[in-house]
Design a protein around this motif. Structure first.
Motif, PDB file in Angstrom:
ATOM      1  N   ASP A 246      -5.226  22.338   1.836  1.00  0.00           N
ATOM      2  CA  ASP A 246      -4.389  23.469   2.240  1.00  0.00           C
ATOM      3  C   ASP A 246      -2.934  23.101   1.958  1.00  0.00           C
ATOM      4  OD1 ASP A 246      -2.948  25.471   3.458  1.00  0.00           O
ATOM      5  OD2 ASP A 246      -4.171  25.517   5.274  1.00  0.00           O
ATOM      6  N   LEU A 247      -2.414  23.581   0.852  1.00  0.00           N
ATOM      7  CA  LEU A 247      -1.060  23.214   0.453  1.00  0.00           C
ATOM      8  C   LEU A 247      -0.015  23.686   1.457  1.00  0.00           C
ATOM      9  CD1 LEU A 247      -1.248  23.911  -3.391  1.00  0.00           C
ATOM     10  CD2 LEU A 247      -1.357  21.711  -2.216  1.00  0.00           C
ATOM     11  N   ARG A 248      -0.320  24.762   2.203  1.00  0.00           N
ATOM     12  CA  ARG A 248       0.649  25.229   3.208  1.00  0.00           C
ATOM     13  C   ARG A 248       0.881  24.165   4.273  1.00  0.00           C
ATOM     14  NH1 ARG A 248      -2.684  30.482   4.727  1.00  0.00           N
ATOM     15  NH2 ARG A 248      -4.225  28.785   4.736  1.00  0.00           N
ATOM     16  N   ARG A 249      -0.184  23.490   4.678  1.00  0.00           N
ATOM     17  CA  ARG A 249      -0.032  22.438   5.675  1.00  0.00           C
ATOM     18  C   ARG A 249       0.746  21.253   5.099  1.00  0.00           C
ATOM     19  NH1 ARG A 249      -2.403  20.996  10.485  1.00  0.00           N
ATOM     20  NH2 ARG A 249      -3.741  22.847  10.398  1.00  0.00           N
ATOM     21  N   ILE A 250       0.517  20.965   3.815  1.00  0.00           N
ATOM     22  CA  ILE A 250       1.209  19.848   3.170  1.00  0.00           C
ATOM     23  C   ILE A 250       2.717  20.061   3.191  1.00  0.00           C
ATOM     24  CG2 ILE A 250       1.525  18.561   1.013  1.00  0.00           C
ATOM     25  CD1 ILE A 250      -1.148  18.044   2.370  1.00  0.00           C
ATOM     26  N   PHE A 251       3.168  21.262   2.748  1.00  0.00           N
ATOM     27  CA  PHE A 251       4.631  21.435   2.694  1.00  0.00           C
ATOM     28  C   PHE A 251       5.231  21.778   4.044  1.00  0.00           C
ATOM     29  CE2 PHE A 251       3.302  25.761   1.082  1.00  0.00           C
ATOM     30  CZ  PHE A 251       3.876  26.557   2.062  1.00  0.00           C
ATOM     31  N   ALA A 252       4.485  22.491   4.891  1.00  0.00           N
ATOM     32  CA  ALA A 252       5.035  22.862   6.196  1.00  0.00           C
ATOM     33  C   ALA A 252       5.262  21.636   7.077  1.00  0.00           C
ATOM     34  CB  ALA A 252       4.113  23.853   6.897  1.00  0.00           C
ATOM     35  N   LEU A 253       4.314  20.670   7.021  1.00  0.00           N
ATOM     36  CA  LEU A 253       4.423  19.465   7.853  1.00  0.00           C
ATOM     37  C   LEU A 253       4.985  18.279   7.074  1.00  0.00           C
ATOM     38  CD1 LEU A 253       1.103  19.610   9.924  1.00  0.00           C
ATOM     39  CD2 LEU A 253       3.382  20.420  10.560  1.00  0.00           C
ATOM     40  N   GLN A 254       5.336  18.516   5.803  1.00  0.00           N
ATOM     41  CA  GLN A 254       5.902  17.465   4.945  1.00  0.00           C
ATOM     42  C   GLN A 254       5.008  16.220   4.937  1.00  0.00           C
ATOM     43  OE1 GLN A 254      10.325  17.107   5.003  1.00  0.00           O
ATOM     44  NE2 GLN A 254      10.224  18.491   6.772  1.00  0.00           N
ATOM     45  N   LEU A 255       3.723  16.474   4.706  1.00  0.00           N
ATOM     46  CA  LEU A 255       2.757  15.388   4.648  1.00  0.00           C
ATOM     47  C   LEU A 255       2.807  14.687   3.287  1.00  0.00           C
ATOM     48  CD1 LEU A 255      -0.359  17.094   6.301  1.00  0.00           C
ATOM     49  CD2 LEU A 255       1.474  15.790   7.399  1.00  0.00           C
ATOM     50  N   GLU A 256       2.378  13.447   3.263  1.00  0.00           N
ATOM     51  CA  GLU A 256       2.265  12.687   2.024  1.00  0.00           C
ATOM     52  C   GLU A 256       0.806  12.296   1.816  1.00  0.00           C
ATOM     53  OE1 GLU A 256       5.144   9.484   1.429  1.00  0.00           O
ATOM     54  OE2 GLU A 256       6.201  10.219   3.212  1.00  0.00           O
ATOM     55  N   ILE A 257       0.310  12.503   0.588  1.00  0.00           N
ATOM     56  CA  ILE A 257      -1.016  12.034   0.198  1.00  0.00           C
ATOM     57  C   ILE A 257      -0.802  10.925  -0.815  1.00  0.00           C
ATOM     58  CG2 ILE A 257      -3.227  12.631  -0.841  1.00  0.00           C
ATOM     59  CD1 ILE A 257      -2.754  15.519   0.073  1.00  0.00           C
ATOM     60  N   LEU A 258      -1.254   9.721  -0.470  1.00  0.00           N
ATOM     61  CA  LEU A 258      -0.977   8.533  -1.270  1.00  0.00           C
ATOM     62  C   LEU A 258      -2.274   7.907  -1.758  1.00  0.00           C
ATOM     63  CD1 LEU A 258       1.604   6.985   1.218  1.00  0.00           C
ATOM     64  CD2 LEU A 258       2.167   8.146  -0.912  1.00  0.00           C
ATOM     65  N   GLY A 259      -2.353   7.604  -3.042  1.00  0.00           N
ATOM     66  CA  GLY A 259      -3.487   6.878  -3.575  1.00  0.00           C
ATOM     67  C   GLY A 259      -3.270   5.392  -3.437  1.00  0.00           C
ATOM     68  N   SER A 260      -4.357   4.643  -3.194  1.00  0.00           N
ATOM     69  CA  SER A 260      -4.250   3.201  -3.026  1.00  0.00           C
ATOM     70  C   SER A 260      -5.489   2.543  -3.615  1.00  0.00           C
ATOM     71  CB  SER A 260      -4.119   2.852  -1.543  1.00  0.00           C
ATOM     72  OG  SER A 260      -3.881   1.476  -1.355  1.00  0.00           O
ATOM     73  N   SER A 261      -5.286   1.437  -4.309  1.00  0.00           N
ATOM     74  CA  SER A 261      -6.399   0.711  -4.905  1.00  0.00           C
ATOM     75  C   SER A 261      -6.097  -0.778  -4.887  1.00  0.00           C
ATOM     76  CB  SER A 261      -6.628   1.178  -6.348  1.00  0.00           C
ATOM     77  OG  SER A 261      -7.704   0.493  -6.940  1.00  0.00           O
ATOM     78  N   MET A 262      -6.963  -1.548  -4.228  1.00  0.00           N
ATOM     79  CA  MET A 262      -6.782  -3.000  -4.116  1.00  0.00           C
ATOM     80  C   MET A 262      -5.416  -3.336  -3.510  1.00  0.00           C
ATOM     81  SD  MET A 262      -9.475  -4.709  -4.790  1.00  0.00           S
ATOM     82  CE  MET A 262      -8.905  -6.349  -5.145  1.00  0.00           C
ATOM     83  N   GLY A 263      -4.824  -4.464  -3.910  1.00  0.00           N
ATOM     84  CA  GLY A 263      -3.544  -4.889  -3.363  1.00  0.00           C
ATOM     85  C   GLY A 263      -2.984  -6.021  -4.202  1.00  0.00           C
ATOM     86  N   THR A 264      -1.753  -6.355  -3.949  1.00  0.00           N
ATOM     87  CA  THR A 264      -1.055  -7.350  -4.752  1.00  0.00           C
ATOM     88  C   THR A 264      -1.320  -8.761  -4.241  1.00  0.00           C
ATOM     89  OG1 THR A 264       0.932  -7.315  -3.389  1.00  0.00           O
ATOM     90  CG2 THR A 264       0.786  -5.662  -5.150  1.00  0.00           C
ATOM     91  N   GLN A 265      -0.918  -9.730  -5.046  1.00  0.00           N
ATOM     92  CA  GLN A 265      -1.016 -11.130  -4.642  1.00  0.00           C
ATOM     93  C   GLN A 265      -0.185 -11.376  -3.388  1.00  0.00           C
ATOM     94  OE1 GLN A 265      -2.616 -13.698  -6.429  1.00  0.00           O
ATOM     95  NE2 GLN A 265      -1.894 -15.438  -5.255  1.00  0.00           N
ATOM     96  N   LEU A 266       1.022 -10.786  -3.324  1.00  0.00           N
ATOM     97  CA  LEU A 266       1.872 -10.951  -2.148  1.00  0.00           C
ATOM     98  C   LEU A 266       1.193 -10.382  -0.910  1.00  0.00           C
ATOM     99  CD1 LEU A 266       4.533 -11.702  -0.766  1.00  0.00           C
ATOM    100  CD2 LEU A 266       5.477  -9.495  -1.535  1.00  0.00           C
ATOM    101  N   GLU A 267       0.555  -9.230  -1.052  1.00  0.00           N
ATOM    102  CA  GLU A 267      -0.137  -8.638   0.090  1.00  0.00           C
ATOM    103  C   GLU A 267      -1.315  -9.503   0.539  1.00  0.00           C
ATOM    104  OE1 GLU A 267       0.699  -3.852  -0.391  1.00  0.00           O
ATOM    105  OE2 GLU A 267      -0.815  -4.791  -1.673  1.00  0.00           O
TER     106      GLU A 267
END
Length: 313
Positions: A246-267
């Protein structure tokens, strides 16, 4: 040397191509080193490889596995970071067992910079579960800027990544909510410090970070549970990848959808330090001897696990 490898690809019956047998000792390219593996753990990535996802037949036979702890050439006890730079891959990297031979063997070759020295306080079994599922969970929390949030929702807890996210968020002092369809798993999740709920249940508050590995079945609920400015961090879609948004909820609440895969050596370094400093105890579903690896894969394939499956070498 002994190895657990994919000899053939079978999308419908992945275990048909699984072999526990002998493979040549690893050859070290320039800048690489070898590790004598003492423990490893399984991931669903291993089953996907046996189905041919990310592993074409022209790379067979391929030793499976992304996770390992072992002894380096200098005698130090080390953890392997399985992310290898790979300009030929659209991601810019590949994991061990995709292009390079994996960790489920007596010995493995790895770039010399991909090793983390382990504190004595972390056992081999606990360390072996960290480099993939636990690193993914830690990186998801970092991408979600969890330090700026008081509460976290983890969808579909019980699997490796989601269970790790529950434990890590709790260790960081956050209020943790976690969903599972299985009542017995909800009881075990609650014992880890989370408020356990059925999928789709109303939370007592909106959260700053949602850890999403389920996908289509839970994504609408994830958006409804996110506080204004909240972050929904996605690293999987086990129930389907075409979620309704629901894009209305995304912009109204200023939500962020972030992709994530594995992690770095530092992490991975930070994760090891967090586990050591706070006495974090990873959840191990079961442990199998190397010779009984097929049984370990059969258990993984059932999907009815809680935590990680460890292989003793």
């Amino acid at each position: 040397m002994r190895a657990i490898f994919a000899e053939s690809i079978n999308p419908e019956n992945p275990l048909a191509g699984l072999v526990v047998g002998e493979r040549p000792d690893p050859v070290e390219p320039e800048g690489w080193t070898t590790v004598r593996v003492t423990s490893s753990s399984l991931n669903h990535h291993d089953l996907w490889s046996l189905r041919g996802v990310g592993l074409p037949t022209d790379r067979l036979p391929m030793i499976l596995g992304c996770d390992a702890v072992g002894i380096a050439e200098d005698g130090s006890r080390v953890l392997v970071h399985s992310v290898v730079p790979d300009p030929a891959d659209p991601r810019g990297y590949s994991l061990l067992s995709e292009r390079h031979q994996g960790t489920l063997a007596d010995r493995l070759a790895i770039p010399a910079g991909n090793l983390v020295v382990l504190p004595e306080s972390i056992s081999d079994a606990d360390a072996a579960v960290l480099p993939t599922a636990w690193l993914t969970a830690y990186s998801m929390l970092a991408r979600g800027r969890v330090k700026h949030s008081d509460a976290v929702l983890v969808q579909g807890a019980g699997g490796g990544v989601a269970t790790a996210a529950v434990i890590l968020a709790h260790a960081l002092g956050k209020r943790v909510y976690a969903t599972s369809r299985d009542e017995a798993k909800r009881e075990r999740i609650a014992a880890l410090g989370a408020t356990a709920l059925a999928p789709g249940a109303k939370l007592p508050e909106r959260v700053g970070v949602v850890i999403e590995t389920v996908g289509a079945a839970t994504f609408e609920h994830s958006m409804k549970c996110a506080a204004p400015g909240g972050r929904i961090v996605v690293s999987g879609a086990t129930s389907g990848h075409l979620a309704s948004v629901d894009l209305r909820r995304i912009f109204a609440l200023q939500l962020e959808i972030l992709g994530s895969s594995m992690g770095t050596q530092l992490e991975l370094d930070e994760l090891v330090q967090l586990v050591a400093d706070r006495g974090v105890q990873p959840v191990i579903d079961s442990t199998f001897d190397f010779a009984d690896a097929r049984s370990a894969f059969e258990r993984l394939a059932t999907g009815d696990i809680f935590g990680k499956i460890v292989i003793r070498h």
